[in-house]
Design a protein around this motif. Structure first.
Motif, PDB file in Angstrom:
ATOM      1  N   ALA A   2      19.460 -38.599 -28.482  1.00 54.91           N
ATOM      2  CA  ALA A   2      18.661 -38.534 -27.255  1.00 54.91           C
ATOM      3  C   ALA A   2      17.910 -37.216 -27.163  1.00 54.91           C
ATOM      4  N   ALA A   3      18.572 -36.110 -27.543  1.00 57.38           N
ATOM      5  CA  ALA A   3      17.917 -34.799 -27.523  1.00 57.38           C
ATOM      6  C   ALA A   3      16.765 -34.757 -28.515  1.00 57.38           C
ATOM      7  N   ARG A   4      16.955 -35.363 -29.687  1.00 58.51           N
ATOM      8  CA  ARG A   4      15.877 -35.405 -30.686  1.00 58.51           C
ATOM      9  C   ARG A   4      14.658 -36.141 -30.138  1.00 58.51           C
ATOM     10  N   ALA A   5      14.881 -37.281 -29.482  1.00 59.38           N
ATOM     11  CA  ALA A   5      13.775 -38.070 -28.945  1.00 59.38           C
ATOM     12  C   ALA A   5      13.045 -37.312 -27.835  1.00 59.38           C
ATOM     13  N   LEU A   6      13.794 -36.588 -26.994  1.00 55.95           N
ATOM     14  CA  LEU A   6      13.158 -35.824 -25.922  1.00 55.95           C
ATOM     15  C   LEU A   6      12.370 -34.643 -26.486  1.00 55.95           C
ATOM     16  N   HIS A   7      12.929 -33.962 -27.488  1.00 55.31           N
ATOM     17  CA  HIS A   7      12.202 -32.856 -28.119  1.00 55.31           C
ATOM     18  C   HIS A   7      10.902 -33.353 -28.732  1.00 55.31           C
ATOM     19  N   ALA A   8      10.948 -34.523 -29.374  1.00 55.04           N
ATOM     20  CA  ALA A   8       9.752 -35.082 -29.994  1.00 55.04           C
ATOM     21  C   ALA A   8       8.677 -35.399 -28.957  1.00 55.04           C
ATOM     22  N   ALA A   9       9.094 -35.695 -27.721  1.00 54.16           N
ATOM     23  CA  ALA A   9       8.148 -36.011 -26.648  1.00 54.16           C
ATOM     24  C   ALA A   9       7.695 -34.766 -25.896  1.00 54.16           C
ATOM     25  N   GLY A  10       8.177 -33.591 -26.282  1.00 54.23           N
ATOM     26  CA  GLY A  10       7.752 -32.356 -25.641  1.00 54.23           C
ATOM     27  C   GLY A  10       8.649 -31.890 -24.520  1.00 54.23           C
ATOM     28  N   GLY A  11       9.799 -32.537 -24.312  1.00 55.05           N
ATOM     29  CA  GLY A  11      10.713 -32.123 -23.271  1.00 55.05           C
ATOM     30  C   GLY A  11      11.531 -30.908 -23.681  1.00 55.05           C
ATOM     31  N   ILE A  12      11.952 -30.128 -22.700  1.00 53.44           N
ATOM     32  CA  ILE A  12      12.804 -28.958 -22.951  1.00 53.44           C
ATOM     33  C   ILE A  12      14.231 -29.340 -22.566  1.00 53.44           C
ATOM     34  N   VAL A  13      15.063 -29.607 -23.547  1.00 54.90           N
ATOM     35  CA  VAL A  13      16.418 -30.095 -23.307  1.00 54.90           C
ATOM     36  C   VAL A  13      17.340 -28.915 -23.036  1.00 54.90           C
ATOM     37  N   LEU A  14      17.852 -28.841 -21.817  1.00 53.54           N
ATOM     38  CA  LEU A  14      18.773 -27.768 -21.447  1.00 53.54           C
ATOM     39  C   LEU A  14      20.206 -28.073 -21.861  1.00 53.54           C
ATOM     40  N   GLY A  15      20.572 -29.347 -21.893  1.00 59.92           N
ATOM     41  CA  GLY A  15      21.936 -29.742 -22.211  1.00 59.92           C
ATOM     42  C   GLY A  15      22.167 -31.175 -21.773  1.00 59.92           C
ATOM     43  N   ALA A  16      23.429 -31.522 -21.605  1.00 59.51           N
ATOM     44  CA  ALA A  16      23.797 -32.882 -21.226  1.00 59.51           C
ATOM     45  C   ALA A  16      24.981 -32.840 -20.270  1.00 59.51           C
ATOM     46  N   VAL A  17      25.109 -33.901 -19.482  1.00 58.78           N
ATOM     47  CA  VAL A  17      26.241 -34.074 -18.573  1.00 58.78           C
ATOM     48  C   VAL A  17      26.798 -35.467 -18.796  1.00 58.78           C
ATOM     49  N   VAL A  18      28.111 -35.567 -18.952  1.00 56.93           N
ATOM     50  CA  VAL A  18      28.755 -36.860 -19.169  1.00 56.93           C
ATOM     51  C   VAL A  18      29.862 -37.062 -18.138  1.00 56.93           C
ATOM     52  N   LEU A  19      30.183 -38.308 -17.895  1.00 54.55           N
ATOM     53  CA  LEU A  19      31.249 -38.622 -16.953  1.00 54.55           C
ATOM     54  C   LEU A  19      32.609 -38.244 -17.518  1.00 54.55           C
ATOM     55  N   SER A  20      32.803 -38.448 -18.822  1.00 50.58           N
ATOM     56  CA  SER A  20      34.092 -38.097 -19.422  1.00 50.58           C
ATOM     57  C   SER A  20      33.908 -37.781 -20.897  1.00 50.58           C
ATOM     58  N   ALA A  21      34.869 -37.030 -21.434  1.00 54.94           N
ATOM     59  CA  ALA A  21      34.884 -36.684 -22.854  1.00 54.94           C
ATOM     60  C   ALA A  21      36.230 -37.098 -23.424  1.00 54.94           C
ATOM     61  N   THR A  22      36.229 -37.547 -24.674  1.00 52.13           N
ATOM     62  CA  THR A  22      37.457 -38.076 -25.256  1.00 52.13           C
ATOM     63  C   THR A  22      38.453 -36.998 -25.633  1.00 52.13           C
ATOM     64  N   SER A  23      38.045 -35.732 -25.602  1.00 54.40           N
ATOM     65  CA  SER A  23      38.971 -34.646 -25.928  1.00 54.40           C
ATOM     66  C   SER A  23      38.864 -33.553 -24.894  1.00 54.40           C
ATOM     67  N   ALA A  24      39.991 -32.906 -24.644  1.00 50.04           N
ATOM     68  CA  ALA A  24      40.009 -31.777 -23.714  1.00 50.04           C
ATOM     69  C   ALA A  24      39.526 -30.528 -24.431  1.00 50.04           C
ATOM     70  N   PRO A  25      39.079 -29.507 -23.695  1.00 46.79           N
ATOM     71  CA  PRO A  25      38.656 -28.255 -24.332  1.00 46.79           C
ATOM     72  C   PRO A  25      39.821 -27.555 -24.997  1.00 46.79           C
ATOM     73  N   ASP A  26      39.519 -26.814 -26.077  1.00 45.56           N
ATOM     74  CA  ASP A  26      40.568 -26.105 -26.811  1.00 45.56           C
ATOM     75  C   ASP A  26      41.119 -24.924 -26.026  1.00 45.56           C
ATOM     76  N   ALA A  27      40.249 -24.243 -25.291  1.00 44.91           N
ATOM     77  CA  ALA A  27      40.659 -23.018 -24.625  1.00 44.91           C
ATOM     78  C   ALA A  27      40.160 -23.029 -23.196  1.00 44.91           C
ATOM     79  N   GLY A  28      40.657 -22.089 -22.420  1.00 43.89           N
ATOM     80  CA  GLY A  28      40.195 -21.953 -21.047  1.00 43.89           C
ATOM     81  C   GLY A  28      41.173 -22.490 -20.041  1.00 43.89           C
ATOM     82  N   GLY A  29      41.994 -23.435 -20.430  1.00 36.87           N
ATOM     83  CA  GLY A  29      42.988 -23.966 -19.520  1.00 36.87           C
ATOM     84  C   GLY A  29      42.421 -24.713 -18.337  1.00 36.87           C
TER      85      GLY A  29
END
Length: 314
Positions: A263-290
């Motif tokens: 999705a980021a590749r397609a937006l970059h190709a269209a001239g968009g500035i991709v700041l990042g992404a937001v998802v409802l859930s991730a299949t793994s927890a973060p390694d650090a930070g608690g």
């Protein structure tokens, strides 16, 4: 001789006695009858089409109050999740695309997402949209005038469900005025594959497409990357809305990150500035930070959590 009168202390004056009203009474009989009619209708609907809580199996509600509170608890603290997605990290460990997740894909959250993607129940939609809204606010902070670009569903998935889960959640947030200052742009679409998947958009040769009727489930990292490579492009009529504009990609579940990378590749190709992404859930927890406790997985992976539901008495 002038007499001085002393007024009584108002705080010591006895209170005026008035007839008391019961707090549960109705001021108008019409409200009482309408409330009773709504309760009767809900009971009749439960008899005609009984529903159970998708998480614990409690009767008469697709999401019981206890499980709804649990979903709120799981989405209370969004976290950075790209570190567990190999497609979003470079070989030197640098971040290709930052991702904020509302919760870890487990327990009540996993079951709620699976059921919502299959049936689109309104009560689940409200609960999940609130979690996605918290992750969006955590990711964007005080920044405004950002384009929110949902990841499109495939044509087969849309025909099967009749809706796109991500679009439905964003529409819910818009209805509840949770997206003030942001613009939802449906800028991406799935591409049509030519010659059995041997050509990517623009005539660039691509690896053969991985065929899997279950979507991304059961595919490894390399298979996922090959399956989504060249699978998205920007809509021609929407390119002017994202060209030179800051964009945030929105999706439901993060696994390897191959879909977000495409999705980021397609937006970059269209001239968009991709700041990042937001998802409802991730299949793994973060390694650090608690921020989020570690996930304990059984041998069944991410199968439906039917075993967690309470069984009804026969």
């Amino acid at each position: 001789m002038k007499l001085h009168t002393v007024s009584a202390d108002p705080d010591l004056a006895p209170s005026v006695t008035t007839p008391a009203k019961h707090r549960g009474s109705y001021s108008k009989s019409l409200w009482r009858w309408s409330d009773a009619l709504a309760v009767s209708f809900a009971e009749l609907l439960a008899l005609i089409s009984p529903v159970d809580c998708v998480c614990c199996g409690a009767e008469d509600s697709s999401l019981c109050a206890s499980c709804e509170r649990q979903l709120q608890r799981l989405t209370r603290t969004p976290f950075r999740a790209e570190g567990q997605a190999p497609a979003l990290m470079d070989v030197d460990g640098s971040v290709i695309l930052p991702v904020v997740a509302a919760a870890v894909y487990r327990e009540e959250m996993a079951q709620a997402i699976l059921t919502f993607k299959r049936r689109g129940q309104h009560q689940l939609e409200n609960a999940l949209a609130k979690g996605l809204g918290r992750a969006l606010r955590s990711s964007l902070g005080e920044r405004t005038n950002v384009r929110l670009v949902p990841v499109p569903s495939s044509a087969a998935a849309y025909r099967k469900r009749g809706f796109s889960p991500v679009h439905l959640l964003l529409h819910n947030l818009w209805l509840h005025r949770e997206l003030a200052g942001f613009v939802v742009v449906d800028a991406l679409t799935k591409t049509s594959w030519l010659n059995g998947g041997t050509m990517a958009p623009g005539g660039v040769a691509a690896l053969p497409r991985v065929v899997n009727n279950n979507g991304q489930k059961g595919l490894g990292r390399g298979q996922r990357a090959r399956r989504v490579r060249g699978s998205m492009m920007s809509r021609i009529t929407r390119r002017r809305l994202i060209r030179g504009q800051p964009c945030i990609i929105v999706d439901d579940v993060l696994t390897t990150g191959a879909t977000l990378a495409e999705a980021a590749r397609a937006l970059h190709a269209a001239g968009g500035i991709v700041l990042g992404a937001v998802v409802l859930s991730a299949t793994s927890a973060p390694d650090a930070g608690g921020v989020v406790p570690e996930v304990r997985r059984g041998s069944d992976g991410h199968k439906d959590l039917e075993k967690n539901k309470r069984r009804k008495d026969e």
